[in-house]
Design a protein around this motif. Structure first.
Motif, short mmCIF file in Angstrom:
data_model
loop_
_atom_site.label_atom_id
_atom_site.label_comp_id
_atom_site.label_asym_id
_atom_site.label_seq_id
_atom_site.Cartn_x
_atom_site.Cartn_y
_atom_site.Cartn_z
N ASN A 160 -32.07 26.83 14.98
CA ASN A 160 -32.30 27.76 13.86
C ASN A 160 -31.67 29.13 14.11
OD1 ASN A 160 -34.02 28.40 15.88
ND2 ASN A 160 -35.77 28.88 14.53
N SER A 183 -35.64 35.43 5.95
CA SER A 183 -36.72 35.22 6.93
C SER A 183 -36.19 35.14 8.35
CB SER A 183 -37.51 33.94 6.63
OG SER A 183 -37.86 33.88 5.30
N ILE A 200 -33.65 32.13 12.35
CA ILE A 200 -34.22 31.96 11.02
C ILE A 200 -35.61 31.35 11.19
CG2 ILE A 200 -33.91 30.86 8.74
CD1 ILE A 200 -31.61 32.81 9.45
N GLY A 201 -36.62 32.06 10.68
CA GLY A 201 -38.00 31.57 10.77
C GLY A 201 -38.44 31.46 12.22
N ASN A 202 -39.12 30.34 12.52
CA ASN A 202 -39.54 30.12 13.91
C ASN A 202 -39.02 28.76 14.37
OD1 ASN A 202 -41.24 28.23 12.74
ND2 ASN A 202 -42.83 29.80 12.41
N GLN A 204 -40.31 26.00 14.27
CA GLN A 204 -40.67 24.86 13.41
C GLN A 204 -39.83 24.79 12.13
OE1 GLN A 204 -44.80 25.73 13.14
NE2 GLN A 204 -45.30 24.42 14.90
N THR A 205 -38.98 25.78 11.95
CA THR A 205 -38.15 25.81 10.74
C THR A 205 -37.22 24.59 10.73
OG1 THR A 205 -38.14 28.19 10.88
CG2 THR A 205 -36.53 27.20 9.38
N ASP A 206 -37.19 23.90 9.59
CA ASP A 206 -36.34 22.69 9.57
C ASP A 206 -34.88 23.02 9.19
OD1 ASP A 206 -36.12 22.80 6.79
OD2 ASP A 206 -37.85 21.49 6.49
N GLN A 209 -34.01 24.43 5.69
CA GLN A 209 -34.28 25.86 5.48
C GLN A 209 -33.18 26.72 6.10
OE1 GLN A 209 -38.33 25.46 7.08
NE2 GLN A 209 -39.01 26.75 5.35
N VAL A 210 -32.73 26.29 7.30
CA VAL A 210 -31.67 27.04 7.99
C VAL A 210 -30.37 27.00 7.17
CG1 VAL A 210 -30.29 27.22 10.11
CG2 VAL A 210 -32.69 26.58 10.25
#
Lengths: 236, 200
Positions: A160, A183, A200-202, A204-206, A209-210
């Motif tokens: 990510n 994010s 991007i995110g944490n 766990q971000t799939d 989403q990236v």
């Protein structure tokens, strides 16, 4: 007796005129022969039909483009070659295929499968060096010169992480706004080349989403480069 | 029934002016004038190309035959006695050379067998394309069915615009033989033509 003689005369006149038609058309006949043909075709429907056909042939020969003729003749030779060797003849190919399909449909499909599999395998073999290039860290790439396209040296936990290059050096606040809009947060950078690494995110971000984040970043006017860090080298 | 619409198609080969010019060029060539010979060569190139092609149907050796023909013209220019037209003399040489080459080519064709794996990559779409080509070019398909001698008569009549007596001189055969060859050629061509019409 007289009628038989007239008939014979007519017959021989018809034959003579019929024979002379090609030269009547090409206008090479002398005045006497020309007159014979001209008078005869006035009354003979057979010769008129023949004259019409020969005129069309004459026109066709006169109008035919020489290069076209050459290409057609070449093709005719190729066609003859194809037809005279039944093992590669297209028409024969069809006949054999249809006949065999009744008894061995799977055999033919299998042969096709083998052919295309072999083709795919050879393409894979050709592509292998390029694919391996991104998996193996090449010693020559560890030097001072690297580009964004070089192989990566850090491959863990970067699913990510996105590398971004901004246009015209926007200020830190602007960068913050752009990164926050997807994010993300800056984890590294800028490098001397102006590259930021943004998570991007944490963890766990799939992937979806990236990817969405990358597309939105690319749409931004201030971003000139946005790409997943995985697979890219570190740019110093 | 006249043929006025075909008047425009007549080749300027047989005009008196053209013949005089060719005679002059041949006599110049006989005297060793290379420029005149080159002019004669250029004048005849297309005509010979068409003529030879019609007889032997192999474009790959046409230039070679043209040069063979014109070499003879250059060598024997002094022997040209002006009794026949220059075209009768030159086409006569071309006819013999083309016939020889046509025979050689037929032999070569029979012997040639070359196959390779590239044949596997041809799309397998059946024989329909063959008949499509025949439809679009029935004349070439029909001419292919004629003998070299019959093709030569058709060519000399319909393209070169020669009289049957000149053709008999060129082919070194009686005038009746020319007419007979034309008769058979016409039969074959008419058959193709009618077949094409009924198909369309």
């Amino acid at each position: 007796m007289l009628s038989t003689q007239i008939k014979l005369t007519n017959q021989s006149e018809h034959q003579k005129a019929w024979d002379l038609l090609p030269w009547y058309i090409n206008r090479s006949l002398g005045p006497v022969e020309h007159a014979i043909v001209k008078n005869h075709i006035r009354t003979c429907i057979t010769c008129r039909i023949e004259l019409n056909l020969q005129e069309r042939l004459f026109k066709k020969i006169q109008q035919t483009d020489l290069l076209q003729q050459v290409s057609h003749a070449s093709f005719a030779q190729l066609k003859k070659r194809i037809e005279t060797h039944p093992e590669v003849s297209i028409s024969n190919k069809c006949t054999v295929s249809n006949k065999d399909l009744i008894f061995f449909p799977f055999q033919l499909q299998f042969l096709g499968f083998v052919k295309y599999t072999a083709l795919a395998a050879s393409l894979l073999l050709l592509a292998a060096p390029f694919m391996l290039n991104s998996w193996v860290i090449q010693p020559e790439m560890e030097g001072a010169y690297r580009t964004l396209a070089n192989s990566s040296e850090s491959t863990d936990n970067t699913n990510n992480i996105v590398r971004i290059v901004f246009a015209d050096q926007p200020d830190s606040e602007q960068i913050e706004v752009i990164v926050n809009s997807v994010s993300g947060h800056i984890i590294k950078g800028p490098s001397p080349n102006g590259v930021y690494e943004v998570q991007i995110g944490n963890h766990q971000t799939d992937t979806q989403q990236v990817n969405d984040a990358i597309f939105r970043l690319r749409d931004h006017a201030s971003v000139i480069f946005a790409e997943l860090a995985q697979g890219l080298s570190v740019s110093e | 029934m006249e043929v006025p619409d075909l008047k425009m198609m007549q080749k300027p080969f047989s005009s008196q002016e053209q013949q005089a010019k060719e005679r002059h060029l041949i006599s110049e060539a006989a005297a060793g004038n290379g420029k005149a010979f080159e002019q004669l060569y250029q004048l005849y190139f297309n005509r010979l190309y068409q003529f030879i092609f019609r007889i032997n149907r192999h474009h790959d050796c046409i230039e070679e035959i043209i040069n063979d023909v014109m070499y003879v013209v250059w060598e024997k220019a002094a022997t040209y006695d002006q009794t026949c037209r220059p075209s009768t003399w030159i086409l006569g040489i071309a006819y013999l050379k083309s016939l020889k080459s046509a025979k050689k080519n037929t032999k070569r064709e029979d012997e040639s067998v070359e196959f390779n794996d590239e044949l596997d990559y041809f799309p397998d779409r059946g024989a329909r394309w063959v008949s499509q080509v025949e439809d679009s070019n029935w004349l070439e398909a029909a001419l292919e069915k004629l003998s070299a001698e019959q093709r030569a008569v058709v060519e000399m009549t319909y393209f070169q615009g020669l009289h049957y007596s000149e053709i008999s001189e060129i082919m070194q055969c009686p005038e009746n033989t020319v007419k007979t060859r034309m008769f058979h050629a016409r039969k074959i061509l008419a058959k193709f033509f009618l077949e094409l019409n009924s198909r369309s």
